[in-house]
Design a protein around this motif. Structure first.
Motif, short mmCIF file in Angstrom:
data_model
loop_
_atom_site.label_atom_id
_atom_site.label_comp_id
_atom_site.label_asym_id
_atom_site.label_seq_id
_atom_site.Cartn_x
_atom_site.Cartn_y
_atom_site.Cartn_z
N HIS A 1 22.71 8.90 -4.42
CA HIS A 1 22.25 7.63 -3.62
C HIS A 1 22.42 6.42 -4.62
N THR B 1 27.26 7.09 -0.08
CA THR B 1 25.85 7.12 -0.10
C THR B 1 25.35 7.37 1.47
N ARG C 1 14.78 1.44 -0.22
CA ARG C 1 15.52 1.99 1.03
C ARG C 1 14.41 2.63 1.96
N THR D 1 11.08 3.68 -2.85
CA THR D 1 12.76 2.86 -2.97
C THR D 1 12.76 1.81 -2.21
N LEU E 1 18.63 9.16 -7.15
CA LEU E 1 18.85 7.93 -6.91
C LEU E 1 19.08 7.31 -7.90
N THR F 1 20.31 2.40 -4.96
CA THR F 1 18.73 2.67 -4.42
C THR F 1 18.06 2.45 -5.67
#
Ligand SMILES: Cc1cc2nc3c(=O)[nH]c(=O)nc-3n(C[C@H](O)[C@H](O)[C@H](O)COP(=O)(O)OP(=O)(O)OC[C@H]3O[C@@H](n4cnc5c(N)ncnc54)[C@H](O)[C@@H]3O)c2cc1C
Lengths: 85, 413
Positions: free
Chosen positions: B200, B23, B222, B220, B60, B203
């Motif tokens: 990713h 990722t 992140r 998200t 995601l 996530t």
């Protein structure tokens, strides 16, 4: 086996019950729009939360309301439909 | 052992390459963000990158790749539905499965060995005739077979002659089959990431930003990313994720359970399913019997098995093939399925501009992985829903234009 407490018969095996789905009150046929009917027919409460549902104890054919959390499975309360607010 | 092989094995630069890159960092913006890294999200990413030149794409995924219903399904692939819209769509899905190993240069072990659905009642048999006619009209391989036909296709089956569950006939779908679910997801993921799509894992999308009726990005765990378009393909979480954008989907979640037995020598060539018993079986290429059936009887987000349902599946399997008595169950599981009122998916536009839906896949979406991916990619790239997807629009419910596939979905998925 999971248990469900029937307001009339007390705690019973879940296999003795039939699920009748979330409580939905039908719209007023005089006033309802097509969108209201579509919402009533197809719309669904599906939040990870407590919801009011109809259940039937099959051997006694008794229908009641359960407040059940559809995320955790916890049943908070069961009662006769007459007590519904 | 030849020395060269030993040298190769011990070499420091042993040429293993991961199929999917680790990722990366999240960029601040992407042309397209796909929420959900199951088979559907990954397939869409592949078709976007390969056929539409859209490579600035992020998939995601909250957990690990394809760990949702893609990992939990029993991999029935078929097109024997009842509505012309449904059959046309699923038929394209079956065709794409036939081409998939070549398309992805990845062996997805598509095994088209046919599906046999059993009728134990007159009413079921009548409904089979209807489906067979419809299927033939739409150009799929589907026919009703009599008792002799069933025996020929599935010699070890308990016909229960004279009994309460006598097999009166069957619906034989020569196009039916299975594929390896992980391979499907990984094949799409590898091809998509080769062309620049970022995948990713771990996530989670926690919010969807909408400004003036248009989607602008997602938040998200992140960080926030801006997006020109967003597609939701979150399996059992579709209702909750769509709600992040203020979109209410007519979806209810029910658990669906399955299990596999210990491996046996190959003895079952076809997929077999029984409507009355709510049980279906298929032997995997490892020899395990994969056994599935109907949904749990009440709504829930739970992914735990229940003893009642497992007993029910075992009972159905042992009824159909009594010699299975004593065979052991190796693994068992459940998945959260996003059920729609008419047992058809919800694909296409949402009330929010730029927010696309690939939802409502309930208990039947694995077979649609390639066709939904391909057609949703076309939709996102053109900003317009192709004809084949139009009947599956979210607003069909307001128009009372439902596509009822309940009867054709029960107990075979
Ligand atoms: C037991 C069982 C048997 C089945 N059998 C069949 C069958 O035989 N044939 C058939 O065609 N279909 C079958 N199905 C249905 C099929 O599995 C699904 O319809 C299909 O796999 C859906 O794929 P998907 O990629 O849309 O969803 P999934 O594979 O569920 O992927 C969705 C992904 O979204 C992720 N996600 C969720 N929320 C978020 C978030 N907020 N942010 C980021 N990511 C998120 C999840 O982690 C998940 O990985 C079965 C299902 C079950 C449970």
């Amino acid at each position: 086996m999971k248990l469900l407490t029937c307001p009339m018969n007390g705690p019973r095996n879940i296999s003795e019950f039939q699920y009748l789905g979330p409580v939905r009150l039908s719209p007023n046929p005089e006033a309802a729009s097509d969108a209201d009917w579509a919402g009533y027919l197809f719309g669904a409460p599906n939040d990870r939360d407590f919801q009011r549902e109809f259940w039937r104890h099959t051997p006694s054919n008794y229908v009641f309301v359960a407040e059940r959390h559809i995320g955790t499975g916890e049943v908070r309360r069961t009662y006769d439909p007459g007590e519904m607010e | 052992m030849p020395l060269s092989l030993l040298k190769y094995g011990l070499s420091r630069d042993y040429p293993v390459t991961g199929d999917i890159p680790a990722t990366p960092d999240l960029k601040r913006s992407y042309d397209v963000v796909i929420v959900g890294g199951g088979g559907h999200g990954l397939a869409c990413a592949h078709y976007l990158a390969k056929y539409h030149g859209v490579t600035d794409v992020a998939v995601l995924e909250k957990g690990y790749l394809a760990g949702g219903n893609t990992a939990r399904n029993t991999t029935t692939i078929r097109s024997n539905y009842i509505t012309p819209e449904g059959i046309a769509f699923y038929k394209e899905g079956v065709k794409l499965y036939g081409e998939m190993s070549g398309e992805l240069d990845f062996n997805v072990m598509f095994s088209q060995r046919g599906q046999l659905t059993l009728a134990h009642t007159e009413a079921t048999l009548r409904s089979f005739h209807l489906r067979a006619e419809m299927g033939r009209h739409m150009g799929t391989r589907l026919e009703v077979v009599d008792q002799k036909g069933v025996e020929a296709l599935c010699p070890r089956l308990n016909m229960d002659y004279g009994g309460p569950l006598e097999v009166l006939g069957g619906l034989w779908h020569a196009d039916g089959g299975t594929a390896r679910h992980d391979a499907v997801a990984w094949g799409y993921a590898r091809e998509a990431s080769r062309r620049g799509v970022e995948i990713h894992q771990r996530t989670t999308v926690e919010a969807i930003d909408v400004e003036k009726g248009r989607v602008t990005g997602v938040v998200t765990d992140r960080g926030r990313v801006a997006a020109g378009a967003v597609m939701i393909a979150c399996g059992g979480a579709n209702y909750e994720v769509a709600k992040l954008a203020g979109v209410e989907l007519p979806i209810r979640c029910y658990p669906l359970q399955a299990m596999v037995t210990q491996p046996l020598k190959p003895w079952l060539d076809t997929l077999v399913s029984s409507v009355s018993l709510h049980t279906y079986l298929v032997q995997s290429s490892r020899g395990e019997l994969v056994i599935g059936g109907g949904s749990d009887p009440y709504m829930s987000y739970s992914t735990r098995s229940t003893l009642e349902m497992k007993e029910h599946l075992a009972e159905g399997a042992v009824h159909l093939f009594p010699f299975l008595k004593g065979v052991r169950v190796l693994r068992q599981w459940a998945g959260t399925t996003d059920m729609t009122p008419d047992y058809s998916p919800i694909m296409g536009a949402s009330p929010v501009d730029g927010l696309w839906l690939d939802c409502g896949w309930g208990t039947w979406g694995f077979k649609a992985t390639p066709v939904a991916g391909k057609r949703m990619a076309e939709t996102i790239a053109a900003g317009k829903v192709p004809d084949i997807l139009a009947p599956f629009a979210l607003d069909r419910f307001e128009r009372f234009a439902v596509l009822n596939e309940m009867g054709a979905t029960a107990a075979s998925h």
